[in-house]
Each structure stands twice: as C-alpha cells, then as structure tokens.
Design a protein around this motif. Structure first.
Motif, PDB file in Angstrom:
ATOM      1  N   ALA A  91      25.898  51.619  49.436  1.00 57.21           N
ATOM      2  CA  ALA A  91      24.660  51.594  50.082  1.00 57.21           C
ATOM      3  C   ALA A  91      24.723  52.412  51.465  1.00 57.21           C
ATOM      4  O   ALA A  91      25.786  52.107  51.997  1.00 57.21           O
ATOM      5  CB  ALA A  91      24.146  50.112  50.434  1.00 57.21           C
ATOM      6  N   PRO A  92      23.586  52.940  51.985  1.00 58.26           N
ATOM      7  CA  PRO A  92      23.878  53.471  53.517  1.00 58.26           C
ATOM      8  C   PRO A  92      24.258  52.822  54.308  1.00 58.26           C
ATOM      9  O   PRO A  92      24.023  51.451  54.584  1.00 58.26           O
ATOM     10  CB  PRO A  92      22.432  53.989  53.659  1.00 58.26           C
ATOM     11  CG  PRO A  92      21.791  54.179  52.273  1.00 58.26           C
ATOM     12  CD  PRO A  92      22.384  53.137  51.433  1.00 58.26           C
ATOM     13  N   GLY A  93      25.447  53.099  55.097  1.00 59.08           N
ATOM     14  CA  GLY A  93      25.660  51.988  56.263  1.00 59.08           C
ATOM     15  C   GLY A  93      27.182  51.447  55.878  1.00 59.08           C
ATOM     16  O   GLY A  93      27.609  51.003  56.591  1.00 59.08           O
ATOM     17  N   VAL A  94      27.353  51.377  54.551  1.00 62.89           N
ATOM     18  CA  VAL A  94      28.613  50.499  54.118  1.00 62.89           C
ATOM     19  C   VAL A  94      29.873  51.545  54.370  1.00 62.89           C
ATOM     20  O   VAL A  94      30.062  52.636  53.951  1.00 62.89           O
ATOM     21  CB  VAL A  94      28.469  50.221  52.626  1.00 62.89           C
ATOM     22  CG1 VAL A  94      29.784  49.492  52.243  1.00 62.89           C
ATOM     23  CG2 VAL A  94      27.398  49.251  52.642  1.00 62.89           C
ATOM     24  N   THR A  95      30.833  50.846  55.272  1.00 63.40           N
ATOM     25  CA  THR A  95      31.767  51.640  55.575  1.00 63.40           C
ATOM     26  C   THR A  95      33.297  50.924  54.972  1.00 63.40           C
ATOM     27  O   THR A  95      34.344  51.711  55.031  1.00 63.40           O
ATOM     28  CB  THR A  95      31.972  52.087  57.055  1.00 63.40           C
ATOM     29  OG1 THR A  95      31.986  50.779  57.721  1.00 63.40           O
ATOM     30  CG2 THR A  95      30.776  52.936  57.477  1.00 63.40           C
ATOM     31  N   HIS A  96      33.096  49.720  54.787  1.00 60.66           N
ATOM     32  CA  HIS A  96      34.431  48.974  54.586  1.00 60.66           C
ATOM     33  C   HIS A  96      34.277  48.280  53.202  1.00 60.66           C
ATOM     34  O   HIS A  96      33.048  47.869  52.700  1.00 60.66           O
ATOM     35  CB  HIS A  96      34.672  47.909  55.715  1.00 60.66           C
ATOM     36  CG  HIS A  96      34.983  48.550  57.064  1.00 60.66           C
ATOM     37  ND1 HIS A  96      34.243  49.507  57.671  1.00 60.66           N
ATOM     38  CD2 HIS A  96      36.488  48.664  57.275  1.00 60.66           C
ATOM     39  CE1 HIS A  96      35.137  49.767  58.593  1.00 60.66           C
ATOM     40  NE2 HIS A  96      36.391  49.506  58.423  1.00 60.66           N
ATOM     41  N   ASN A  97      35.169  47.846  52.735  1.00 59.27           N
ATOM     42  CA  ASN A  97      35.450  47.290  51.248  1.00 59.27           C
ATOM     43  C   ASN A  97      36.464  46.159  51.430  1.00 59.27           C
ATOM     44  O   ASN A  97      37.386  46.190  52.227  1.00 59.27           O
ATOM     45  CB  ASN A  97      35.819  48.171  50.025  1.00 59.27           C
ATOM     46  CG  ASN A  97      35.925  47.863  48.884  1.00 59.27           C
ATOM     47  OD1 ASN A  97      35.035  47.413  48.208  1.00 59.27           O
ATOM     48  ND2 ASN A  97      37.213  47.321  48.427  1.00 59.27           N
ATOM     49  N   THR A  98      36.226  44.919  50.905  1.00 57.25           N
ATOM     50  CA  THR A  98      36.905  43.826  50.552  1.00 57.25           C
ATOM     51  C   THR A  98      37.795  43.883  49.290  1.00 57.25           C
ATOM     52  O   THR A  98      36.850  43.983  48.461  1.00 57.25           O
ATOM     53  CB  THR A  98      36.363  42.409  50.809  1.00 57.25           C
ATOM     54  OG1 THR A  98      35.493  42.791  52.121  1.00 57.25           O
ATOM     55  CG2 THR A  98      37.195  41.406  50.788  1.00 57.25           C
ATOM     56  N   GLU A  99      39.116  43.718  49.485  1.00 57.52           N
ATOM     57  CA  GLU A  99      39.964  44.002  47.963  1.00 57.52           C
ATOM     58  C   GLU A  99      40.735  42.706  47.979  1.00 57.52           C
ATOM     59  O   GLU A  99      41.489  42.428  48.595  1.00 57.52           O
ATOM     60  CB  GLU A  99      40.694  45.147  48.233  1.00 57.52           C
ATOM     61  CG  GLU A  99      41.539  45.237  46.999  1.00 57.52           C
ATOM     62  CD  GLU A  99      42.507  46.729  47.547  1.00 57.52           C
ATOM     63  OE1 GLU A  99      42.409  47.707  46.977  1.00 57.52           O
ATOM     64  OE2 GLU A  99      43.465  46.422  48.457  1.00 57.52           O
ATOM     65  N   HIS A 100      40.503  42.162  46.633  1.00 59.79           N
ATOM     66  CA  HIS A 100      41.421  40.966  46.294  1.00 59.79           C
ATOM     67  C   HIS A 100      42.545  41.412  45.522  1.00 59.79           C
ATOM     68  O   HIS A 100      42.348  42.062  44.476  1.00 59.79           O
ATOM     69  CB  HIS A 100      40.487  40.057  45.648  1.00 59.79           C
ATOM     70  CG  HIS A 100      39.186  39.452  46.118  1.00 59.79           C
ATOM     71  ND1 HIS A 100      38.960  38.395  47.033  1.00 59.79           N
ATOM     72  CD2 HIS A 100      37.911  40.190  46.349  1.00 59.79           C
ATOM     73  CE1 HIS A 100      37.992  38.280  47.480  1.00 59.79           C
ATOM     74  NE2 HIS A 100      37.279  39.332  47.120  1.00 59.79           N
ATOM     75  N   VAL A 101      43.693  40.849  45.621  1.00 56.50           N
ATOM     76  CA  VAL A 101      44.938  41.425  45.132  1.00 56.50           C
ATOM     77  C   VAL A 101      45.317  40.515  43.948  1.00 56.50           C
ATOM     78  O   VAL A 101      45.439  39.030  44.199  1.00 56.50           O
ATOM     79  CB  VAL A 101      46.105  41.709  46.056  1.00 56.50           C
ATOM     80  CG1 VAL A 101      47.088  42.450  45.479  1.00 56.50           C
ATOM     81  CG2 VAL A 101      45.403  42.856  47.150  1.00 56.50           C
ATOM     82  N   PHE A 102      45.523  40.926  42.891  1.00 60.21           N
ATOM     83  CA  PHE A 102      46.348  40.206  41.748  1.00 60.21           C
ATOM     84  C   PHE A 102      47.419  40.605  41.117  1.00 60.21           C
ATOM     85  O   PHE A 102      47.726  42.001  41.418  1.00 60.21           O
ATOM     86  CB  PHE A 102      45.004  40.192  40.517  1.00 60.21           C
ATOM     87  CG  PHE A 102      43.998  39.376  40.899  1.00 60.21           C
ATOM     88  CD1 PHE A 102      43.712  38.139  40.770  1.00 60.21           C
ATOM     89  CD2 PHE A 102      43.016  39.965  41.585  1.00 60.21           C
ATOM     90  CE1 PHE A 102      42.537  37.217  40.840  1.00 60.21           C
ATOM     91  CE2 PHE A 102      41.908  39.231  41.973  1.00 60.21           C
ATOM     92  CZ  PHE A 102      41.575  37.669  41.599  1.00 60.21           C
ATOM     93  N   GLY A 103      48.332  39.883  40.392  1.00 57.79           N
ATOM     94  CA  GLY A 103      49.398  40.513  39.567  1.00 57.79           C
ATOM     95  C   GLY A 103      49.234  40.360  38.259  1.00 57.79           C
ATOM     96  O   GLY A 103      48.591  39.198  37.934  1.00 57.79           O
ATOM     97  N   LEU A 104      49.438  41.032  37.405  1.00 60.00           N
ATOM     98  CA  LEU A 104      49.666  40.561  35.885  1.00 60.00           C
ATOM     99  C   LEU A 104      50.904  41.210  35.268  1.00 60.00           C
ATOM    100  O   LEU A 104      51.367  42.304  35.260  1.00 60.00           O
ATOM    101  CB  LEU A 104      48.250  41.766  35.197  1.00 60.00           C
ATOM    102  CG  LEU A 104      48.080  41.358  33.802  1.00 60.00           C
ATOM    103  CD1 LEU A 104      47.825  39.902  33.639  1.00 60.00           C
ATOM    104  CD2 LEU A 104      47.189  42.444  33.218  1.00 60.00           C
ATOM    105  N   CYS A 105      51.688  40.132  34.879  1.00 62.22           N
ATOM    106  CA  CYS A 105      52.918  40.297  34.141  1.00 62.22           C
ATOM    107  C   CYS A 105      52.588  40.349  32.666  1.00 62.22           C
ATOM    108  O   CYS A 105      52.134  39.649  32.268  1.00 62.22           O
ATOM    109  CB  CYS A 105      53.616  39.069  34.542  1.00 62.22           C
ATOM    110  SG  CYS A 105      55.491  39.472  33.846  1.00 62.22           S
TER     111      CYS A 105
END
Length: 154
Positions: A91-105
């Motif tokens: 969307a206009p004006g969105v400049t940052h993202n929140t990222e959740h980190v996972f591992g998969l063995c």
C-alpha cells in the motif's frame, strides 16, 4: 457493467524459513525475478488473520514442495525497510516489513520441487557458505544463528 477493481497490496508481515538438515546443510534458492539473488524461503501473509506458522508452512510447500519436517518458531522478529524496487507491491506509504523467522529441519534426502515462477535453482550448502550467499542481511543473520538455535540444554 464493469466494476473498478481495487488494487491488492501485499501485507507487510512475512516469514523467513531456514530449511536445514541435522548436519547444518542449508537450502538456498535463487530468485527468478532477480537472478543471482539467493535466499531461504520467504513470503508474506495471505490474510491479516493468517498465523505466521501457517504462512511458513504454506510458503515452504509452495516454493519447495516440502511438506514434512520439524518447523520451529525461532522467536526472532526482524523489522526492515522494504527494498524500493519491491515497494510497489505494498500500500502507498508502506516502507517497512515485519519478518518472523522459523527453522525447518528435514532429512538430507528430502526432495525439492521448485516453483519455477519464483526460483531458478537450489543448492544445499554448509551453513556458513549459505549465509555468505544471501543477498538479504536478515536472512544471513538468521542462518548464522542456526548452530546456537539448535543447541539443546544439558
């Protein structure tokens, strides 16, 4: 009657899934839209109510065909500036993202089936080499945490 279509914007909340074997070989994927850019599985939530763990499972399945393995929430969250080349997706004006980190063995012989529109090729690499190959600093940092995150308390 033609109704105007409203633009669909990406949700600025995503997952990063480091797929690895028990001996710390990491699956790296080359982006189709940016040849030479290597990464782990990533992807945005499809809906505001989709849980990050569900996003992680969906993205792993879509991008690699892998449907098995031990998914772990690493309890790491990164907030980063979205690269300008990809901001038009939000969307206009969105400049940052929140990222959740996972591992998969997964087992070393787990078959990988790439989504051709997303990735050109894949490689299994030792964790340090995988981190060095990443174009994304948050992805490289997550991979470098891998040995520590897999330690089990005595």
């Amino acid at each position: 009657m033609n109704l105007p279509s409203s633009p669909v914007h990406k949700i600025p909340e995503s997952v990063l899934v480091v797929i690895h074997t028990p001996d710390l070989q990491v699956l790296m994927l080359e982006r189709a839209d940016r040849p030479g850019f290597w990464q782990s599985v990533t992807g945005s939530k499809d809906t505001l109510t989709e849980l990050p763990c569900d996003t992680a499972r969906r993205e792993v399945s879509e991008e690699t065909g892998i449907r098995i393995g031990e998914l772990r929430d690493w309890q790491l969250v990164n907030v980063y500036e979205i690269y300008p080349v990809w901001r038009h997706r939000y969307a206009p004006g969105v400049t940052h993202n929140t990222e959740h980190v996972f591992g998969l063995c997964v087992a070393a012989d787990t078959p990988v089936t790439l989504a051709p529109r997303e990735h050109l090729q894949y490689r299994w690499l030792p964790w340090v080499q995988a981190a060095d190959l990443c174009f994304s600093p948050s992805n490289a940092e997550a991979i470098l945490h891998l040995p520590k995150l897999l330690e089990t308390p005595a």
